[in-house]
Design an enzyme around this catalytic site. Structure first.
Site, PDB file in Angstrom:
ATOM      1  CB  SER A   1      -1.144  -0.103   1.201  1.00 57.27           C
ATOM      2  OG  SER A   1      -1.931   1.029   1.064  1.00 57.27           O
TER       3      SER A   1
ATOM      4  CG  ASP B   1      -7.351  -1.950  -3.483  1.00 64.77           C
ATOM      5  OD1 ASP B   1      -8.011  -0.975  -2.957  1.00 64.77           O
ATOM      6  OD2 ASP B   1      -6.044  -2.227  -3.511  1.00 64.77           O
TER       7      ASP B   1
ATOM      8  CG  HIS C   1      -6.198  -1.709   0.023  1.00 60.28           C
ATOM      9  ND1 HIS C   1      -5.449  -1.410  -1.088  1.00 60.28           N
ATOM     10  CD2 HIS C   1      -5.617  -1.212   1.222  1.00 60.28           C
ATOM     11  CE1 HIS C   1      -4.227  -0.502  -0.730  1.00 60.28           C
ATOM     12  NE2 HIS C   1      -4.492  -0.380   0.720  1.00 60.28           N
TER      13      HIS C   1
END
Length: 436
Positions: A210, A339, A368
C-alpha cells in the site's frame, strides 16, 4: 452468460509487461524473463467465496487474526538527512529463541524488543543470505499480519529480514514534527546503506504494501541502475494518488468508510505525537482536530509539513506512477482491480508496457490488502514470497549487472551522456530537496 467461477473461489490473474522483457540469465546458464519467473512461481488465485467482492475482501482485514508469530529486535537510527533530521525505527527479524530471551517491552508492539548496545555491535555478518527489506502500509508497522504472512515463509527458509517503519509508526517515537509521506524514500535509502556496511555479501530484495509500496516504487525509480536491491515487489500500490483520492471520495463507502477509517487512524497517530507535530508553526491545530477523512489530514498536516500548497499537489508529486519508467531492476507489481482504495483507474498499465524491467500482475478480485485464500492466509503474500524465492534461486544477478544496457532516465545524467532535448525525467519533483 454469467461467470459463476467465483462460487469456487476462482479469480482471474492477468499479466501486463513490455513486449520484449529483459532477458535474465539463470544460474544454470539458460535465459528466462520476469513473466516466466512469475507464471512458474505464483500460484492460481483461489479466494474465499463468501468474500465475493473487493469491499468484502477489504473489510475482512478488520477481523482479528493473530497471523504467524515473528519476533523482532528494534534499532533506532538517527536520520542523516539534512532537511529531515530525527529518528526512525527499523525492526529486524530474529529467531524465536532470541526473541523470547528478551524481557517483553510494553511500550513496543508484541514480540518486539530493542537491541542492546552489545547485541547491535555484534549484528554484522559476512554471510551470503538473501535479505528482504519490507515497507508497511499507512499507519501500520512490522506487526501487521499481511506483512508477517509475507515474511514468514521467507525467513523460515533462511532469509534475513527487516522492516523500515514509517516515522511515528509501530509505537516508535518522533523527535521532529515530521511523520512520513508517500514519497519519503530517505529513510529507506539510509537503511540500505547501513545494511550494506553491516552485511557486505547479502543479496537485498524489497517489498512494499500500500503506502509502503508507493514509497518503494519511488525509491526504485529514483535509484535507477544504482539501486542496491536486486529485485522488488509491490502489493496493492495506490500508484496514482490523485486518481485514487478522487475515486475514493466519489462514493459513500469510499468516503465514509475507507477514507474515514484511514483518517481516524492518522488522527490516532497525531494524538500520540501531538506535542512534536504541533511544534510546526504552519499547522493549524483548530482545523486539524476537526479532520475526519484521509484527505483532510493530508490537507492540514502533510501539506504544511512538507510545504505543499494543496493535498492535490502533494498527491501529484508523491505518486509513483511515473517512477515506474525509471526502474532498472526486476520489479513486480501486484494489484487487485476491485481494490476500492488503490483504484484500477490509477494502475500504470501503459507505463509498465514501456519498461522491460517491470511486470504488473492483476487479479479481478481481492480488494485492498485482502485476497483471503480458501486455505487461509492472503494470496498476494503467498504470490510475493514465492516469486522472490524463485528470483533469488534462479537469476544470475552478476550476469544481469554485466549485461544490463538500460539507460537511466535522470534528466541531468542523460544530458551528460550526450542525450539532447527534449528529455523526459519521470523522477522530476516539484518538491526540491538536496541529495540527503
Amino acid at each position: 452468460m454469467f461467470d459463476l467461477t467465483w462460487l469456487l473461489g476462482h479469480a482471474k490473474t492477468t499479466y501486463t509487461s513490455h513486449k520484449t522483457p529483459i532477458p535474465l540469465k539463470t544460474k544454470d546458464g539458460n535465459k528466462t524473463t520476469l513473466n516466466e519467473l512469475a507464471t512458474s512461481s505464483i500460484p492460481p488465485c483461489r479466494l474465499k467465496p463468501f468474500l465475493f467482492n473487493g469491499h468484502l475482501q477489504t473489510m475482512y482485514t478488520a477481523v482479528s487474526d493473530p497471523g504467524p508469530p515473528i519476533h523482532y529486535k528494534r534499532k533506532i537510527f538517527d536520520s542523516d538527512h539534512s532537511v529531515y533530521p530525527g529518528i526512525f525505527a527499523v525492526d529486524f527479524v530474529v529467531s524465536k529463541t532470541e526473541g523470547e530471551a528478551s524481557e517483553p517491552d510494553p511500550e513496543l508492539p508484541e514480540r518486539t524488543t530493542t537491541f542492546t548496545a552489545e547485541e547491535w555491535d555484534q549484528i554484522g555478518s559476512q554471510d551470503h543470505k538473501p535479505m528482504i527489506i519490507a515497507l508497511h502500509g499507512l499507519t501500520g508497522g512490522s506487526h501487521e499480519v499481511y506483512l508477517r504472512e509475507t515474511l514468514a515463509p521467507l525467513t523460515a527458509s533462511g532469509w534475513a529480514a527487516c522492516v523500515v517503519n514509517g516515522r511515528g509508526c509501530a509505537l516508535s517515537r518522533i523527535t521532529t514534527p515530521q511523520l512520513f509521506n508517500s514519497r519519503s524514500t530517505w529513510d529507506v535509502r539510509q537503511t540500505l546503506r547501513a545494511l550494506r556496511t553491516l552485511f557486505p555479501n547479502r543479496a537485498f530484495y524489497g517489498i512494499g504494501f500500500s503506502l509502503g509500496a508507493n514509497i518503494l516504487a519511488n525509491f526504485c525509480g529514483e535509484e535507477g541502475s544504482r539501486c542496491m536491491l536486486r529485485a522488488a515487489v509491490t502489493c496493492d500500490n495506490p500508484w496514482n494518488l490523485e486518481i485514487c483520492n478522487k475515486e475514493l471520495n466519489s462514493g459513500w463507502l469510499g468516503l465514509h468508510v475507507y477514507s474515514r477509517t484511514m483518517g481516524r487512524n492518522l488522527m490516532g497517530l497525531f494524538e500520540r505525537h501531538r506535542e512534536q507535530i504541533l511544534k510546526n508553526p504552519r499547522i493549524d491545530e483548530e482545523r486539524l482536530v476537526k479532520s475526519k477523512y484521509l484527505y483532510e489530514f493530508d490537507r492540514h498536516v502533510q501539506c504544511p509539513t512538507w510545504h505543499y500548497p494543496t493535498e492535490g499537489a502533494y498527491y501529484r508529486d508523491a505518486q509513483s506512477v511515473d517512477a515506474v519508467l525509471s526502474i532498472r531492476i526486476p520489479f513486480l507489481g501486484i494489484n487487485a482491480t476491485d481494490d476500492p482504495i488503490s483504484s484500477e483507474a490509477g494502475l500504470p498499465y501503459e507505463e509498465i508496457k514501456q519498461n522491460p524491467y517491470t511486470l504488473l500482475c492483476t487479479t479481478n478480485w481481492g480488494g485492498h490488502l485482502g485476497s483471503f485464500q480458501l486455505g487461509g492466509g492472503r494470496w498476494f503474500a503467498d504470490a510475493a514470497s514465492k516469486f522472490l524465492a524463485k528470483v533469488h534461486e534462479d537469476v544470475d544477478f552478476d550476469a544481469l549487472r554485466e549485461e544490463s544496457g538500460g539507460e537511466d532516465t535522470d534528466g541531468e545524467d542523460m544530458l551528460k551522456k550526450g542525450n539532447k532535448y527534449p528529455i523526459y525525467d519521470p523522477n522530476h519533483r516539484r518538491l526540491i530537496l538536496p541529495e540527503a
